[in-house]
Write a protein that holds these residues in place. Structure first.
Motif, PDB file in Angstrom:
ATOM      1  N   GLU A  77       4.379   9.487  -3.043  1.00 20.89           N
ATOM      2  CA  GLU A  77       3.437  10.590  -3.223  1.00 20.89           C
ATOM      3  C   GLU A  77       3.764  11.454  -4.440  1.00 20.89           C
ATOM      4  O   GLU A  77       2.937  12.255  -4.864  1.00 20.89           O
ATOM      5  N   GLN A  78       4.949  11.250  -5.036  1.00 21.55           N
ATOM      6  CA  GLN A  78       5.254  11.949  -6.291  1.00 21.55           C
ATOM      7  C   GLN A  78       4.382  11.445  -7.439  1.00 21.55           C
ATOM      8  O   GLN A  78       4.287  12.097  -8.487  1.00 21.55           O
ATOM      9  N   HIS A  79       3.768  10.277  -7.241  1.00 20.70           N
ATOM     10  CA  HIS A  79       2.939   9.686  -8.295  1.00 20.70           C
ATOM     11  C   HIS A  79       1.448   9.886  -8.014  1.00 20.70           C
ATOM     12  O   HIS A  79       0.615   9.152  -8.552  1.00 20.70           O
ATOM     13  N   HIS A  80       1.106  10.888  -7.201  1.00 26.63           N
ATOM     14  CA  HIS A  80      -0.295  11.064  -6.809  1.00 26.63           C
ATOM     15  C   HIS A  80      -1.218  11.328  -7.986  1.00 26.63           C
ATOM     16  O   HIS A  80      -2.426  11.159  -7.883  1.00 26.63           O
ATOM     17  N   ASN A  81      -0.654  11.749  -9.126  1.00 25.70           N
ATOM     18  CA  ASN A  81      -1.477  12.023 -10.312  1.00 25.70           C
ATOM     19  C   ASN A  81      -1.919  10.754 -11.024  1.00 25.70           C
ATOM     20  O   ASN A  81      -2.811  10.792 -11.884  1.00 25.70           O
ATOM     21  N   LEU A  82      -1.328   9.603 -10.688  1.00 31.21           N
ATOM     22  CA  LEU A  82      -1.682   8.351 -11.351  1.00 31.21           C
ATOM     23  C   LEU A  82      -2.903   7.727 -10.675  1.00 31.21           C
ATOM     24  O   LEU A  82      -3.064   7.824  -9.453  1.00 31.21           O
ATOM     25  N   PRO A  83      -3.765   7.064 -11.446  1.00 24.81           N
ATOM     26  CA  PRO A  83      -4.917   6.382 -10.843  1.00 24.81           C
ATOM     27  C   PRO A  83      -4.469   5.401  -9.774  1.00 24.81           C
ATOM     28  O   PRO A  83      -3.517   4.641  -9.963  1.00 24.81           O
ATOM     29  N   GLY A  84      -5.158   5.435  -8.632  1.00 31.40           N
ATOM     30  CA  GLY A  84      -4.849   4.519  -7.543  1.00 31.40           C
ATOM     31  C   GLY A  84      -3.840   5.045  -6.553  1.00 31.40           C
ATOM     32  O   GLY A  84      -3.707   4.504  -5.453  1.00 31.40           O
ATOM     33  N   PHE A  85      -3.132   6.125  -6.911  1.00 25.37           N
ATOM     34  CA  PHE A  85      -2.098   6.648  -6.025  1.00 25.37           C
ATOM     35  C   PHE A  85      -2.603   7.749  -5.099  1.00 25.37           C
ATOM     36  O   PHE A  85      -1.958   8.062  -4.105  1.00 25.37           O
ATOM     37  N   ALA A  86      -3.753   8.345  -5.430  1.00 26.35           N
ATOM     38  CA  ALA A  86      -4.240   9.452  -4.610  1.00 26.35           C
ATOM     39  C   ALA A  86      -4.454   9.027  -3.158  1.00 26.35           C
ATOM     40  O   ALA A  86      -4.198   9.794  -2.225  1.00 26.35           O
ATOM     41  N   ASP A  87      -4.947   7.806  -2.981  1.00 24.04           N
ATOM     42  CA  ASP A  87      -5.195   7.305  -1.623  1.00 24.04           C
ATOM     43  C   ASP A  87      -3.961   6.656  -1.001  1.00 24.04           C
ATOM     44  O   ASP A  87      -3.988   6.296   0.182  1.00 24.04           O
ATOM     45  N   ALA A  88      -2.904   6.507  -1.793  1.00 26.31           N
ATOM     46  CA  ALA A  88      -1.709   5.801  -1.314  1.00 26.31           C
ATOM     47  C   ALA A  88      -0.710   6.784  -0.721  1.00 26.31           C
ATOM     48  O   ALA A  88       0.438   6.884  -1.162  1.00 26.31           O
ATOM     49  N   THR A  89      -1.143   7.530   0.296  1.00 24.22           N
ATOM     50  CA  THR A  89      -0.197   8.385   1.017  1.00 24.22           C
ATOM     51  C   THR A  89       0.777   7.495   1.787  1.00 24.22           C
ATOM     52  O   THR A  89       0.497   6.313   2.037  1.00 24.22           O
ATOM     53  N   ALA A  90       1.891   8.057   2.181  1.00 24.23           N
ATOM     54  CA  ALA A  90       2.895   7.261   2.885  1.00 24.23           C
ATOM     55  C   ALA A  90       2.324   6.660   4.169  1.00 24.23           C
ATOM     56  O   ALA A  90       2.588   5.490   4.494  1.00 24.23           O
ATOM     57  N   ASP A  91       1.520   7.438   4.896  1.00 23.99           N
ATOM     58  CA  ASP A  91       0.948   6.920   6.144  1.00 23.99           C
ATOM     59  C   ASP A  91      -0.023   5.777   5.875  1.00 23.99           C
ATOM     60  O   ASP A  91      -0.048   4.784   6.614  1.00 23.99           O
ATOM     61  N   THR A  92      -0.831   5.919   4.827  1.00 27.33           N
ATOM     62  CA  THR A  92      -1.775   4.859   4.477  1.00 27.33           C
ATOM     63  C   THR A  92      -1.035   3.595   4.050  1.00 27.33           C
ATOM     64  O   THR A  92      -1.389   2.479   4.448  1.00 27.33           O
ATOM     65  N   VAL A  93      -0.004   3.771   3.238  1.00 22.36           N
ATOM     66  CA  VAL A  93       0.788   2.627   2.784  1.00 22.36           C
ATOM     67  C   VAL A  93       1.415   1.912   3.982  1.00 22.36           C
ATOM     68  O   VAL A  93       1.405   0.677   4.064  1.00 22.36           O
TER      69      VAL A  93
END
Length: 596
Positions: free
Chosen positions: A22-38
């Motif tokens: 989640e430290q990379h939430h600013n990168l494209p594709g990472f906004a939806d990649a929360t730890a729970d989703t992953v």
């Protein structure tokens, strides 16, 4: 039959706590990649691997692929259905751009899935893995027309991809290749030649197979400077669909030591229609995109076989009764103790486990750097990530496959004579793991790439950044007494690596054989320090979690003990590697060739 459980919990420890995704939430594709989703995604992926891929691993090894009289290839029973399930789940496009039909999620998730797939069934996992590598090359170097034509059906999984480099007389030295490309009036090229060792070159999974082929255009310079890259479909594309058959065919299947379920083909090109990718005579630049993707994936394969072999060895060691513990019977109600009570068995199992957990961390750390490299808008961030990727790719490929193979042998040893019997399945892990040390550039070549190209690149910028990061971590954590068992060995190992690097700088420029003779030792020395750094970072988190009474205390104890084992029993090897490096090349090169 061997069993396998995907290590989702260990991956989530890394992605939640050690390298927080989640430290990379600013990168494209990472906004939806929360730890729970992953975690939810990887849990579903684990089911696919455990329930569909794994049961076919042994049967696919026994059955192998069959080339029919018409040149088509029949894969083992159940393989096509398993591939169809993979495609139906959207796994091919997990990290591919949404513009081409993918989900746009982080590449890191695909790297994790590659581990799960390869542990469950390496031969089957290679089919989609090669396709993803081919897609990456087309996206980076293909024209807009080529991307629109080929990428969407490959992302959908209805078409697959391959990489065609090697020829009968030409492996690592691609400058010797003879496959030729003759320009056609319509701007396409007629490709003629023979390629060997082509994984997934022909099969019954897909409507079309898209081959990326290195060839030399008529009149081009000799050597690597005259090589171009072409896309050559099995079926020519007409109105977006597979049309007339192209002049490419599978001449035969290779009979191999392992990965029997993957069709490793001799591919014949007889005036096949191909289309240029990128610029003329710059094909290696484009192909290296796929090769670097593949090299990281092969490092994953080394870990994958080590992991599945370890899981089965542990189960056997807990169950197999043989002898009594040196300190007295641990299970007096049984005729003997399980072999896991014996120190040498524990040494063996801990050696494998300590590697597996560090290797997984190294791969995930590097995969996140790949995401930064391709997705960040910050030029300095991208450059630093590119530097990391260039430096770590030969280490990940070379060290992880060398040790991954060694570990499958160690795991096989746990079974005694049963390990040598095919029905137990351990020999398949050994046989399958062996190829990873060879293909995508044999490991000696990886070592020479690290020493000969990567150390001095950009004035040593990448290696100095690594040294500074590890040293900085040690300095920052120095006041924490609980970290001492991890920091002291890591600092000693880093010192050995720095001394080896300096020795090359002082001795290898004037006498290149010094670099050649010490390259493999240096690669493994580097790998030990990199994995030691991973253990120090994991230990920091585990110690903090244990102190805070967060989570499962027994799990944190196991993590800490495994890390301490790595530092006490594996890390000291850096000293012997340094001694080998600094012995130089004089004795190695002294013997005349005819005296061997």
């Amino acid at each position: 039959m061997p069993h396998y459980k995907a290590p989702v919990d260990d991956v989530m420890f890394l992605l939640r706590d050690v390298f927080p995704i989640e430290q990379h939430h600013n990168l494209p594709g990472f906004a939806d990649a929360t730890a729970d989703t992953v975690e939810a995604i990887l849990t579903e992926g684990a089911k696919l691997c455990e329930e569909i891929f794994l049961p076919l691993n042994r049967t696919g090894d026994l059955e192998g692929c069959v080339r029919e009289s018409d040149g088509s290839v029949r894969t083992p029973a159940g393989y096509k259905a398993a591939y169809d399930a993979y495609v139906a789940g959207g796994w091919m496009g997990l990290s591919m751009p949404e513009a081409f039909g993918g989900q746009g999620l982080p590449t890191t998730l695909n790297v994790v899935m590659q581990e799960f797939q390869s542990s469950a069934n390496l031969a089957l996992a290679m089919y989609p893995g090669l396709t993803q590598g081919a897609i990456a090359a087309l996206l980076q170097h293909g024209s807009e027309e080529i991307k629109r034509t080929y990428v969407p059906p490959m992302v959908a999984g209805t078409w697959t991809g391959t990489m065609n480099l090697t020829e009968p007389h030409c492996g690592t030295d691609l400058g010797l290749l003879k496959t030729k490309a003759v320009p056609n009036p319509d701007g396409s090229y007629a490709i003629t030649g023979t390629k060997i060792f082509i994984s997934s070159g022909e099969h019954d999974f897909a409507q079309n197979i898209i081959h990326l082929v290195l060839a030399r255009i008529e009149g081009a310079p000799q050597g690597t400077k005259g090589i171009s890259l072409f896309v050559v479909p099995k079926f020519l594309v007409e109105n977006g669909s597979a049309g007339a058959r192209n002049g490419v065919s599978c001449g035969s299947l290779e009979h191999k030591m392992g990965i029997h379920g993957n069709a490793t083909c001799v591919m014949n090109y007889d005036g096949a229609t191909g289309f240029l990718i990128g610029e003329e005579n710059r094909g290696l630049n484009a192909m290296f995109v796929m090769m670097n993707e593949a090299r990281l994936a092969v490092g994953v394969q080394g870990l994958s076989q080590s992991e599945v072999a370890y899981q089965n060895a542990v189960a056997y060691a807990r169950d197999r009764l043989q002898g009594r513990a040196l300190t007295g019977a641990k299970f007096p109600d049984k005729p003997a103790d399980p072999i896991i009570v014996h120190p040498d068995v524990r040494r063996t199992l801990l050696s494998i486990r300590a590697f597996n957990e560090a290797a997984r961390a190294l791969l995930i750390w590097t995969a996140l750097k790949s995401d930064v490299s391709h997705r960040s808008t910050d030029a300095a961030e991208r450059q630093a990530a590119d530097d990391h990727m260039g430096l770590m790719t030969p280490v990940a490929k070379g060290v992880l496959t060398d040790l991954g193979f060694d570990n499958t042998v160690k795991a096989q040893q746990m079974f005694g004579g049963h390990g040598y019997i095919e029905e137990w399945g351990m020999s398949q892990f050994v046989r399958d793991a062996r190829i990873a040390m060879i293909y995508e550039g044999a490991n000696g070549i990886q070592a020479m790439d690290l020493v000969g190209r990567k150390l001095g690149k950009d004035g040593g910028r990448a290696v100095m950044a690594f040294f500074n990061e590890v040293a900085g971590f040690c300095q920052t954590e120095a006041a924490d007494e609980s970290m001492k068992p991890f920091l002291d060995p890591l600092q000693l190992g880093l010192g050995d690596l720095q001394k080896a690097t300096m020795w090359f700088m002082q001795n290898a420029l004037a006498k290149p054989d010094h670099a050649g003779a010490g390259a493999t030792d240096y690669m493994h020395l580097f790998g030990l320090v990199a994995m030691g750094y991973m253990w120090a970072r994991m230990a920091k988190v585990a110690l903090a979690k244990k102190a805070a009474r967060t989570g499962d205390a027994a799990a944190w104890d196991a993590k800490i003990l495994t890390g301490r084992f790595f530092m006490e029993r594996l890390m000291p090897e850096t000293t012997s590697r340094l001694a080998c490096i600094t012995s130089g090349a004089d004795v190695t090169m002294a013997m005349p060739a005819d005296a061997f």
